[in-house]
Design a protein around this motif. Structure first.
Motif, mmCIF file in Angstrom:
data_model
loop_
_atom_site.group_PDB
_atom_site.id
_atom_site.type_symbol
_atom_site.label_atom_id
_atom_site.label_comp_id
_atom_site.label_asym_id
_atom_site.label_seq_id
_atom_site.Cartn_x
_atom_site.Cartn_y
_atom_site.Cartn_z
ATOM 1 N N ILE A 262 0.841 -1.209 0.000
ATOM 2 C CA ILE A 262 0.000 0.000 0.000
ATOM 3 C C ILE A 262 0.866 1.245 0.000
ATOM 4 O O ILE A 262 0.634 2.195 -0.767
ATOM 5 N N VAL A 263 1.908 1.270 0.851
ATOM 6 C CA VAL A 263 2.779 2.446 0.932
ATOM 7 C C VAL A 263 3.567 2.629 -0.361
ATOM 8 O O VAL A 263 3.646 3.740 -0.912
ATOM 9 N N THR A 266 1.247 3.825 -3.132
ATOM 10 C CA THR A 266 0.849 5.226 -2.972
ATOM 11 C C THR A 266 1.971 6.170 -3.376
ATOM 12 O O THR A 266 1.763 7.121 -4.142
ATOM 13 N N VAL A 285 -3.007 12.958 -2.907
ATOM 14 C CA VAL A 285 -2.671 11.911 -1.935
ATOM 15 C C VAL A 285 -3.835 10.949 -1.754
ATOM 16 O O VAL A 285 -3.650 9.726 -1.705
ATOM 17 N N SER A 286 -5.060 11.483 -1.679
ATOM 18 C CA SER A 286 -6.236 10.636 -1.529
ATOM 19 C C SER A 286 -6.416 9.722 -2.732
ATOM 20 O O SER A 286 -6.678 8.518 -2.588
ATOM 21 N N LEU A 289 -3.551 7.026 -2.743
ATOM 22 C CA LEU A 289 -3.774 6.017 -1.710
ATOM 23 C C LEU A 289 -4.920 5.083 -2.093
ATOM 24 O O LEU A 289 -4.815 3.859 -1.955
ATOM 25 N N SER A 292 -3.895 2.756 -4.887
ATOM 26 C CA SER A 292 -2.948 1.750 -4.403
ATOM 27 C C SER A 292 -3.667 0.625 -3.677
ATOM 28 O O SER A 292 -3.321 -0.544 -3.830
#
Length: 467
Positions: A262-263, A266, A285-286, A289, A292
């Motif tokens: 996930i990280v 993103t 960012v939303s 994320l 991802s």
């Protein structure tokens, strides 16, 4: 001798030849999913399931396969083409495919007072959790059902309240919340909105709820059951039940790989770029994320995938190929398989004979199965890409569209750059087969088609130069 004798003899020889295929545990899983898909296709083909003249049987079969295999690829718009009855059928198919056909079969057998065969228990053992063959499946499955219902209910309440505040329509908000909660937890990616969740990308509460449901559904039943066992002593404070201090190796690998992917996903999508619609840092960012999280199996989207840069599409393709975790609703090669592959490559480069993950040695049989799984997945997708490149010649279709579509179907993700609705008949049939293979697993199908044989002959060694 009469001709009837030879006919009977040939019949018995044929039965004996194919009996191992019909008795194998893999056949139980494959036939179960196939039966539900065909029944679902018939229901979706009925006149009251869709708008008149909008859905052919091939399209109904495609939608049914996508629902049972919790993929989310669609050839017709779910919100406008299918009626409420058709959408409910799709929702039931998603829930059935998400929990697993063998789950309901096991529960039915238990409720009727019949014991599952050892072969059936072997399928359940490999598909859902790592328990002994003699475990009480009814109690374990009821825990799975209770956990599923509880998570989906909480998600439904959060999404429903957020939608009600947004629209003011309580009935439509509840229905939409129910549909998207089940679709998200089962990692299906179906939506009753025309553009998936693009119009809701400014509502961070809904997106957060959807992401948590996707992550929970992608962890796998084994990890959820372990989490359940750790919560019980907290709820039952009057009982002397102290949980183990340590998570199992499987759970620790799943948690770490899920967080890392996930990280990495993103940060990678942020670096390579999104579409031009995301202007502020909060939206970027939303969006990164969310994509991802959803890219590894779920199939929802808050951005137009067809407008993403090619580098971002390539990163999403890699995430889709890895998929979720074993025993979950996800497809792909699975997070644990990717972790084992990385650990094995590291050990081989260091000259070590043992493959270790988190201070635990990986057994040789798991290494063998993992190697075969990855090779089969790679071979299937390479062949599929070649086939789709040959059959899909519509204007505007590029190689990146074909690769993205193939891996999305195999990973049961459901994301698309817009190729799904343009697929030819051959292309749709291939994607149907790919979604099915991605859900039941290429190794399961291969072990069913090619039974194991023990060969006692050993050949002399030969030296071959490699790169």
């Amino acid at each position: 001798m009469s001709s009837g004798f030879f006919r009977n003899a040939a019949f018995y020889l044929l039965i004996n030849r194919f009996a191992p295929f019909l008795r194998s545990p893999q056949f139980l899983l494959i036939s179960g999913f196939s039966a539900v898909i065909w029944v679902g296709a018939v229901f979706l083909w009925l006149p009251w399931s869709h708008q008149p003249g909008k859905v052919s049987f091939l399209n109904a079969l495609f939608t049914s396969t996508s629902s049972v295999c919790v993929t989310g690829l669609i050839v017709v718009d779910t919100s406008t083409v299918y009626t409420t009855f058709g959408q409910v059928v799709i929702l039931l198919l998603i829930q059935t495919g998400g929990l697993g056909v063998m789950t309901f079969a096991a529960l039915t057998f238990q409720m009727l007072g019949r014991r599952l065969s050892l072969q059936s228990q072997m399928v359940l053992h490999d598909s859902f959790f790592q328990q002994d063959i003699g475990s009480d499946f009814r109690h374990l499955f009821f825990r799975i059902l209770m956990t599923t219902v509880a998570i989906e209910a909480v998600g439904m309440m959060v999404i429903g309240l957020a939608l009600f505040v947004r629209t003011g329509n309580w009935g439509q908000s509840c229905y939409s919340a129910l549909f998207h909660s089940i679709s998200a937890f089962c990692n299906a990616g179906f939506s009753i909105y025309k553009d998936s969740l693009v119009d809701l990308r400014d509502n961070q509460i809904i997106l957060a709820a959807i992401m948590l449901l996707i992550i929970a559904g992608g962890l796998g039943h084994a990890v959820l059951l372990e989490f359940w066992r750790r919560l019980r002593p907290v709820w039952n404070q009057g009982h002397d039940q102290t949980p183990s201090r340590f998570w199992s190796t499987h759970a620790r690998v799943v948690w770490r790989m899920t967080c890392c992917l996930i990280v990495i996903g993103t940060l990678g999508i942020l670096f390579f770029g999104l579409t031009k619609d995301e202007v502020g840092w909060v939206e970027r960012v939303s969006g990164a994320l969310f994509q991802s999280v959803t890219a590894r199996t779920a199939g929802f989207n808050t951005v137009n995938c067809g407008a993403l840069p090619l580098s971002s599409l390539m990163l999403i393709i890699m995430l889709m190929f890895i998929g979720g975790s074993p025993g979950s609703c996800a497809g792909g090669i699975k997070t644990t398989s990717f972790a084992i592959w990385l650990a094995e490559m590291r050990s081989k480069l260091r000259g070590s004979q043992e493959v270790k993950i988190l201070d635990r040695q990986v057994p040789p049989e798991i290494l063998w199965r993992n190697t075969i799984l990855i090779r089969l997945a790679a071979a299937w997708n390479i062949f599929g890409i070649f086939l789709l490149l040959y059959t899909e010649t519509a204007p505007g279709v590029g190689m990146h569209d074909v690769v993205f579509e193939q891996i999305s179907a195999f990973g049961t993700v459901g994301l698309s750059t817009g190729l799904t609705e343009k697929l030819s008949v051959v292309g749709r049939l291939w994607i149907i087969l790919t979604m099915f293979i991605g859900r039941v697993g290429p190794l399961t199908v291969a072990m069913w088609i090619i039974p194991e044989r023990h060969v006692m002959i050993r050949y002399p060694r030969g030296r071959i130069m490699i790169g």
